[in-house]
Motif scaffolding. Structure first.
Motif, PDB file in Angstrom:
ATOM      1  N   LEU A 189     -20.107   3.941 -22.897  1.00 29.48           N
ATOM      2  CA  LEU A 189     -20.804   2.801 -22.614  1.00 29.48           C
ATOM      3  C   LEU A 189     -19.973   1.710 -21.879  1.00 29.48           C
ATOM      4  O   LEU A 189     -20.436   1.346 -20.853  1.00 29.48           O
ATOM      5  N   VAL A 190     -18.391   2.032 -21.972  1.00 33.52           N
ATOM      6  CA  VAL A 190     -17.559   1.325 -21.363  1.00 33.52           C
ATOM      7  C   VAL A 190     -17.018   1.802 -19.760  1.00 33.52           C
ATOM      8  O   VAL A 190     -16.359   1.281 -19.111  1.00 33.52           O
ATOM      9  N   ALA A 191     -17.418   3.073 -19.581  1.00 37.92           N
ATOM     10  CA  ALA A 191     -16.820   3.662 -18.658  1.00 37.92           C
ATOM     11  C   ALA A 191     -17.203   3.139 -17.205  1.00 37.92           C
ATOM     12  O   ALA A 191     -16.038   2.969 -16.504  1.00 37.92           O
ATOM     13  N   PRO A 192     -18.108   2.225 -17.133  1.00 30.62           N
ATOM     14  CA  PRO A 192     -18.243   1.634 -15.807  1.00 30.62           C
ATOM     15  C   PRO A 192     -17.249   0.452 -15.551  1.00 30.62           C
ATOM     16  O   PRO A 192     -16.848   0.276 -14.211  1.00 30.62           O
ATOM     17  N   VAL A 193     -16.663  -0.183 -16.580  1.00 29.76           N
ATOM     18  CA  VAL A 193     -15.620  -1.103 -16.483  1.00 29.76           C
ATOM     19  C   VAL A 193     -14.481  -0.563 -15.551  1.00 29.76           C
ATOM     20  O   VAL A 193     -13.967  -1.442 -14.862  1.00 29.76           O
ATOM     21  N   CYS A 194     -14.193   0.594 -15.645  1.00 27.75           N
ATOM     22  CA  CYS A 194     -12.933   1.150 -14.824  1.00 27.75           C
ATOM     23  C   CYS A 194     -13.379   2.240 -13.737  1.00 27.75           C
ATOM     24  O   CYS A 194     -12.442   2.746 -13.106  1.00 27.75           O
ATOM     25  N   ALA A 195     -14.648   2.291 -13.420  1.00 20.04           N
ATOM     26  CA  ALA A 195     -14.893   3.304 -12.584  1.00 20.04           C
ATOM     27  C   ALA A 195     -14.589   3.277 -11.356  1.00 20.04           C
ATOM     28  O   ALA A 195     -14.120   4.013 -10.398  1.00 20.04           O
ATOM     29  N   ARG A 196     -14.329   1.901 -10.847  1.00 21.22           N
ATOM     30  CA  ARG A 196     -13.798   1.727  -9.366  1.00 21.22           C
ATOM     31  C   ARG A 196     -12.405   1.786  -9.307  1.00 21.22           C
ATOM     32  O   ARG A 196     -11.629   1.250  -8.344  1.00 21.22           O
ATOM     33  N   ALA A 228      -2.722  -4.749 -14.107  1.00 17.81           N
ATOM     34  CA  ALA A 228      -3.747  -4.310 -14.491  1.00 17.81           C
ATOM     35  C   ALA A 228      -4.957  -4.687 -13.331  1.00 17.81           C
ATOM     36  O   ALA A 228      -5.064  -5.820 -13.219  1.00 17.81           O
ATOM     37  N   PRO A 229      -5.777  -3.455 -13.098  1.00 12.76           N
ATOM     38  CA  PRO A 229      -7.157  -3.954 -12.265  1.00 12.76           C
ATOM     39  C   PRO A 229      -8.165  -4.698 -12.990  1.00 12.76           C
ATOM     40  O   PRO A 229      -7.878  -4.660 -14.117  1.00 12.76           O
ATOM     41  N   VAL A 230      -8.708  -5.695 -12.231  1.00 12.32           N
ATOM     42  CA  VAL A 230      -9.711  -6.576 -12.726  1.00 12.32           C
ATOM     43  C   VAL A 230     -10.846  -5.542 -13.408  1.00 12.32           C
ATOM     44  O   VAL A 230     -11.321  -4.933 -12.681  1.00 12.32           O
ATOM     45  N   PRO A 231     -11.316  -5.863 -14.595  1.00  9.46           N
ATOM     46  CA  PRO A 231     -12.408  -5.042 -15.027  1.00  9.46           C
ATOM     47  C   PRO A 231     -13.643  -5.283 -14.446  1.00  9.46           C
ATOM     48  O   PRO A 231     -14.027  -6.483 -14.094  1.00  9.46           O
ATOM     49  N   ASP A 232     -14.700  -4.599 -14.145  1.00  9.06           N
ATOM     50  CA  ASP A 232     -15.962  -4.488 -13.428  1.00  9.06           C
ATOM     51  C   ASP A 232     -16.818  -4.840 -14.622  1.00  9.06           C
ATOM     52  O   ASP A 232     -17.774  -4.287 -14.920  1.00  9.06           O
ATOM     53  N   GLY A 259     -22.813 -10.005 -16.720  1.00  9.00           N
ATOM     54  CA  GLY A 259     -21.662  -9.892 -16.238  1.00  9.00           C
ATOM     55  C   GLY A 259     -20.612 -11.175 -16.368  1.00  9.00           C
ATOM     56  O   GLY A 259     -19.606 -11.248 -15.604  1.00  9.00           O
ATOM     57  N   ARG A 260     -20.966 -12.133 -17.153  1.00 10.11           N
ATOM     58  CA  ARG A 260     -20.287 -13.486 -17.218  1.00 10.11           C
ATOM     59  C   ARG A 260     -19.232 -13.577 -18.218  1.00 10.11           C
ATOM     60  O   ARG A 260     -18.501 -14.475 -18.066  1.00 10.11           O
ATOM     61  N   VAL A 261     -19.464 -12.754 -19.232  1.00 12.48           N
ATOM     62  CA  VAL A 261     -18.123 -12.740 -20.186  1.00 12.48           C
ATOM     63  C   VAL A 261     -17.459 -11.194 -20.563  1.00 12.48           C
ATOM     64  O   VAL A 261     -18.305 -10.326 -20.239  1.00 12.48           O
ATOM     65  N   ALA A 262     -16.202 -11.502 -21.101  1.00 11.86           N
ATOM     66  CA  ALA A 262     -15.532  -9.977 -21.451  1.00 11.86           C
ATOM     67  C   ALA A 262     -15.960 -10.043 -22.983  1.00 11.86           C
ATOM     68  O   ALA A 262     -15.415 -10.755 -23.628  1.00 11.86           O
TER      69      ALA A 262
END
Length: 88
Positions: free
Chosen positions: A69-76, A3-7, A46-49
């Protein structure tokens, strides 16, 4: 394929943007979301999940749907070519 790393930084930037747009301080958002202000500071940096329950509280306090709200986590992330397996 892993899985890609979340942003997490993008998520933090989005939360901070929405908070400021609504004229909320970190303390006010923390109170409304029922989390500690240090949690908001860490998430915005952006220091914690954050836990899903924390993000749910933040989304509710900001008046936005959780997926928005969480859409930017996977945007890239690159779009998957596979179709998801249906839940049965």
């Amino acid at each position: 394929m892993p899985a890609p790393v979340p942003d997490l930084r993008a998520l933090g930037v989005e939360i901070a943007r929405l908070r400021r747009e609504r004229g909320m301080s970190i303390e006010r958002l923390a109170e409304a979301a029922e989390v500690h202000r240090k949690s908001i500071i860490q998430i915005e940096a952006g220091r914690v999940a954050a836990k899903i329950s924390t993000l749910h509280g933040i989304a509710h306090a900001l008046g936005v749907p959780l997926p928005e709200l969480v859409a930017p986590v996977c945007a890239r992330h690159p779009k998957s070519v596979r179709t998801p397996t249906p839940i049965v």
